[in-house]
Design a protein around this motif. Structure first.
Motif, PDB file in Angstrom:
ATOM      1  N   VAL A  71      14.176 -13.254  19.625  1.00 42.82           N
ATOM      2  CA  VAL A  71      13.457 -13.168  20.903  1.00 42.82           C
ATOM      3  C   VAL A  71      11.943 -13.063  20.714  1.00 42.82           C
ATOM      4  CG1 VAL A  71      15.402 -12.175  22.144  1.00 42.82           C
ATOM      5  CG2 VAL A  71      13.769 -10.659  20.986  1.00 42.82           C
ATOM      6  N   ASP A  72      11.480 -12.738  19.499  1.00 44.00           N
ATOM      7  CA  ASP A  72      10.048 -12.717  19.225  1.00 44.00           C
ATOM      8  C   ASP A  72       9.829 -12.937  17.734  1.00 44.00           C
ATOM      9  OD1 ASP A  72      10.191 -10.174  17.818  1.00 44.00           O
ATOM     10  OD2 ASP A  72      10.359  -9.226  19.780  1.00 44.00           O
ATOM     11  N   ASN A  73       8.566 -12.975  17.325  1.00 44.37           N
ATOM     12  CA  ASN A  73       8.239 -13.286  15.931  1.00 44.37           C
ATOM     13  C   ASN A  73       7.910 -12.061  15.084  1.00 44.37           C
ATOM     14  OD1 ASN A  73       8.406 -16.218  15.967  1.00 44.37           O
ATOM     15  ND2 ASN A  73       6.636 -16.142  17.345  1.00 44.37           N
ATOM     16  N   ARG A  74       8.202 -10.887  15.603  1.00 46.42           N
ATOM     17  CA  ARG A  74       7.931  -9.675  14.838  1.00 46.42           C
ATOM     18  C   ARG A  74       8.890  -9.569  13.646  1.00 46.42           C
ATOM     19  NH1 ARG A  74       8.212  -5.077  19.332  1.00 46.42           N
ATOM     20  NH2 ARG A  74      10.027  -6.365  19.862  1.00 46.42           N
ATOM     21  N   PRO A  75       8.494  -8.897  12.561  1.00 45.35           N
ATOM     22  CA  PRO A  75       9.393  -8.700  11.419  1.00 45.35           C
ATOM     23  C   PRO A  75      10.701  -8.040  11.864  1.00 45.35           C
ATOM     24  CG  PRO A  75       7.161  -8.086  10.828  1.00 45.35           C
ATOM     25  CD  PRO A  75       7.147  -8.345  12.308  1.00 45.35           C
ATOM     26  N   LEU A  76      11.783  -8.509  11.326  1.00 47.87           N
ATOM     27  CA  LEU A  76      13.099  -8.024  11.725  1.00 47.87           C
ATOM     28  C   LEU A  76      13.564  -6.891  10.821  1.00 47.87           C
ATOM     29  CD1 LEU A  76      14.821 -11.502  12.157  1.00 47.87           C
ATOM     30  CD2 LEU A  76      13.859 -10.069  13.970  1.00 47.87           C
TER      31      LEU A  76
ATOM     32  N   ASN B  54       3.406 -23.637  12.563  1.00 51.43           N
ATOM     33  CA  ASN B  54       4.137 -23.652  11.308  1.00 51.43           C
ATOM     34  C   ASN B  54       4.382 -22.247  10.793  1.00 51.43           C
ATOM     35  OD1 ASN B  54       5.196 -25.193   8.956  1.00 51.43           O
ATOM     36  ND2 ASN B  54       3.547 -24.123   7.892  1.00 51.43           N
ATOM     37  N   ALA B  55       3.392 -21.351  10.944  1.00 57.01           N
ATOM     38  CA  ALA B  55       3.535 -19.970  10.483  1.00 57.01           C
ATOM     39  C   ALA B  55       4.627 -19.255  11.263  1.00 57.01           C
ATOM     40  CB  ALA B  55       2.209 -19.233  10.637  1.00 57.01           C
ATOM     41  N   GLN B  56       4.729 -19.606  12.549  1.00 58.42           N
ATOM     42  CA  GLN B  56       5.738 -18.955  13.373  1.00 58.42           C
ATOM     43  C   GLN B  56       7.134 -19.463  13.059  1.00 58.42           C
ATOM     44  OE1 GLN B  56       4.475 -19.558  17.408  1.00 58.42           O
ATOM     45  NE2 GLN B  56       2.806 -18.089  17.285  1.00 58.42           N
ATOM     46  N   ASP B  57       7.224 -20.565  12.288  1.00 52.58           N
ATOM     47  CA  ASP B  57       8.529 -21.116  11.945  1.00 52.58           C
ATOM     48  C   ASP B  57       9.227 -20.277  10.883  1.00 52.58           C
ATOM     49  OD1 ASP B  57       7.760 -24.648  12.326  1.00 52.58           O
ATOM     50  OD2 ASP B  57       8.576 -23.181  13.720  1.00 52.58           O
ATOM     51  N   TYR B  58       8.521 -19.312  10.307  1.00 54.56           N
ATOM     52  CA  TYR B  58       9.113 -18.469   9.275  1.00 54.56           C
ATOM     53  C   TYR B  58       9.190 -17.018   9.763  1.00 54.56           C
ATOM     54  CZ  TYR B  58       9.014 -22.232   5.901  1.00 54.56           C
ATOM     55  OH  TYR B  58       9.249 -23.410   5.237  1.00 54.56           O
ATOM     56  N   LEU B  59      10.388 -16.477   9.704  1.00 55.32           N
ATOM     57  CA  LEU B  59      10.593 -15.085  10.098  1.00 55.32           C
ATOM     58  C   LEU B  59      10.842 -14.240   8.857  1.00 55.32           C
ATOM     59  CD1 LEU B  59      12.922 -15.498  13.209  1.00 55.32           C
ATOM     60  CD2 LEU B  59      10.481 -14.985  13.195  1.00 55.32           C
ATOM     61  N   LYS B  60      10.239 -13.055   8.840  1.00 52.30           N
ATOM     62  CA  LYS B  60      10.430 -12.126   7.734  1.00 52.30           C
ATOM     63  C   LYS B  60      11.155 -10.879   8.226  1.00 52.30           C
ATOM     64  CE  LYS B  60       6.232 -13.574   5.283  1.00 52.30           C
ATOM     65  NZ  LYS B  60       4.961 -13.117   4.666  1.00 52.30           N
ATOM     66  N   GLY B  61      11.728 -10.136   7.287  1.00 53.71           N
ATOM     67  CA  GLY B  61      12.388  -8.901   7.668  1.00 53.71           C
ATOM     68  C   GLY B  61      13.038  -8.200   6.496  1.00 53.71           C
ATOM     69  N   THR B  62      13.774  -7.155   6.786  1.00 54.21           N
ATOM     70  CA  THR B  62      14.494  -6.378   5.777  1.00 54.21           C
ATOM     71  C   THR B  62      15.921  -6.134   6.252  1.00 54.21           C
ATOM     72  OG1 THR B  62      13.746  -4.291   6.766  1.00 54.21           O
ATOM     73  CG2 THR B  62      12.419  -5.196   4.954  1.00 54.21           C
ATOM     74  N   VAL B  63      16.804  -5.847   5.298  1.00 51.00           N
ATOM     75  CA  VAL B  63      18.205  -5.558   5.621  1.00 51.00           C
ATOM     76  C   VAL B  63      18.595  -4.235   4.981  1.00 51.00           C
ATOM     77  CG1 VAL B  63      20.588  -6.347   5.533  1.00 51.00           C
ATOM     78  CG2 VAL B  63      18.738  -8.019   5.703  1.00 51.00           C
TER      79      VAL B  63
ATOM     80  N   SER C 163      12.802 -20.232  10.800  1.00 56.03           N
ATOM     81  CA  SER C 163      13.494 -20.038  12.079  1.00 56.03           C
ATOM     82  C   SER C 163      12.437 -19.848  13.159  1.00 56.03           C
ATOM     83  CB  SER C 163      14.424 -18.827  12.010  1.00 56.03           C
ATOM     84  OG  SER C 163      15.210 -18.725  13.178  1.00 56.03           O
ATOM     85  N   THR C 164      12.867 -19.739  14.398  1.00 57.65           N
ATOM     86  CA  THR C 164      11.903 -19.581  15.486  1.00 57.65           C
ATOM     87  C   THR C 164      12.585 -19.009  16.718  1.00 57.65           C
ATOM     88  OG1 THR C 164      10.124 -20.714  16.687  1.00 57.65           O
ATOM     89  CG2 THR C 164      12.219 -21.877  16.484  1.00 57.65           C
ATOM     90  N   LEU C 165      11.817 -18.826  17.792  1.00 57.89           N
ATOM     91  CA  LEU C 165      12.343 -18.225  19.017  1.00 57.89           C
ATOM     92  C   LEU C 165      13.511 -19.031  19.567  1.00 57.89           C
ATOM     93  CD1 LEU C 165       9.023 -17.387  20.932  1.00 57.89           C
ATOM     94  CD2 LEU C 165      10.318 -15.958  19.375  1.00 57.89           C
ATOM     95  N   GLY C 166      14.518 -18.316  20.045  1.00 59.00           N
ATOM     96  CA  GLY C 166      15.675 -18.974  20.633  1.00 59.00           C
ATOM     97  C   GLY C 166      16.751 -19.343  19.637  1.00 59.00           C
ATOM     98  N   HIS C 167      16.474 -19.181  18.335  1.00 54.44           N
ATOM     99  CA  HIS C 167      17.476 -19.482  17.321  1.00 54.44           C
ATOM    100  C   HIS C 167      18.380 -18.267  17.083  1.00 54.44           C
ATOM    101  CE1 HIS C 167      15.598 -23.219  15.211  1.00 54.44           C
ATOM    102  NE2 HIS C 167      15.445 -23.252  16.518  1.00 54.44           N
TER     103      HIS C 167
END
Length: 228
Positions: free
Chosen positions: A83-88, A18-27, A62-66
């Motif tokens: 392609v991975d779960n690292r912060p974007l 479930n934790a991996q279903d959420y992606l974080k990042g900055t723009v 979101s998750t891998l492959g999306h």
């Protein structure tokens, strides 16, 4: 005991998934450290959507492959494959930047009906007088921001349909980058376009061109973008 360990292991695995279903990042704006806040993000696969916050940060289910699409008024839309779960760290390029003699133009599609595509946004954005949770909930606040963003997008796309490169270039002797700069500098408001089409809009464009010609060359440039 063995059953308990199996259950605990499954629970931990479910939490991790479930934790991996959420992606974080900055723009950011490309080439600068300016954080962007008015950015709409959509997961093409699961149809989840969100807006970047005032600090340029986001979190989306979101998750891998999306595939994620980033869209913001005044910027070129960007597509990112997960392609991975690292912060974007996403960088968006302003419209109008010229690269190797190629002009980047608007990518907005004229067909856009957010009320049909995202009805839940309009439902969650409503405020109930006797329900304080609808005033301050995270979902409610995000829904109201998205609703405001959609309104702006609808208006900008309407302008795009009327104030086209083909139409403007038929009235003024400008081409390429010069035409693009002129159109950006004198882009009419939504309210003006709704009330003035045909001859009235043609008069506005011709009057604007006279003002453009009177400007010193160093003042003929793309207007600066602001992040609201």
């Amino acid at each position: 005991m063995k059953r308990y360990l199996i259950f605990a292991g499954l629970l931990l695995a479910a939490c991790a998934a479930n934790a991996q279903d959420y992606l974080k990042g900055t723009v950011n704006e490309v080439g600068t450290n300016q954080r962007l806040s008015n950015v709409f993000i959509k997961d093409v696969n699961n149809k989840k959507i969100t807006l970047v916050d005032k600090d340029g940060k986001f979190e989306i289910q979101s998750t891998l492959g999306h595939t994620l699409i980033f869209d913001s008024p005044g910027y070129v839309s960007d597509t990112l494959f997960i392609v991975d779960n690292r912060p974007l760290k996403v960088e968006m390029r302003p419209l109008g930047i010229i690269l190797k003699d190629v002009t980047i133009t608007s990518t907005r599609s004229p067909t856009f009906n957010p009320r049909e595509e995202y009805p839940e946004v309009y439902t969650k954005s409503k405020v109930a007088i006797f329900s304080p949770s609808t005033w301050f909930s995270r979902e409610g606040k995000n829904a109201r921001r998205l609703k405001k963003f959609f309104t702006t997008e609808e208006r900008e796309r309407y302008i795009d349909q009327v104030y086209t490169r083909t139409y403007v270039s038929s009235l003024v002797p400008l081409k390429g980058a010069d035409l693009q700069v002129f159109m950006a500098m004198y882009r009419p408001s939504y309210e003006y376009v709704r009330s003035n089409t045909g001859p009235s809009l043609a008069v506005y464009i011709n009057d604007s061109y006279q003002k453009y010609k009177a400007l010193p060359p160093d003042q003929r440039k793309m207007p600066s973008l602001t992040s609201n």
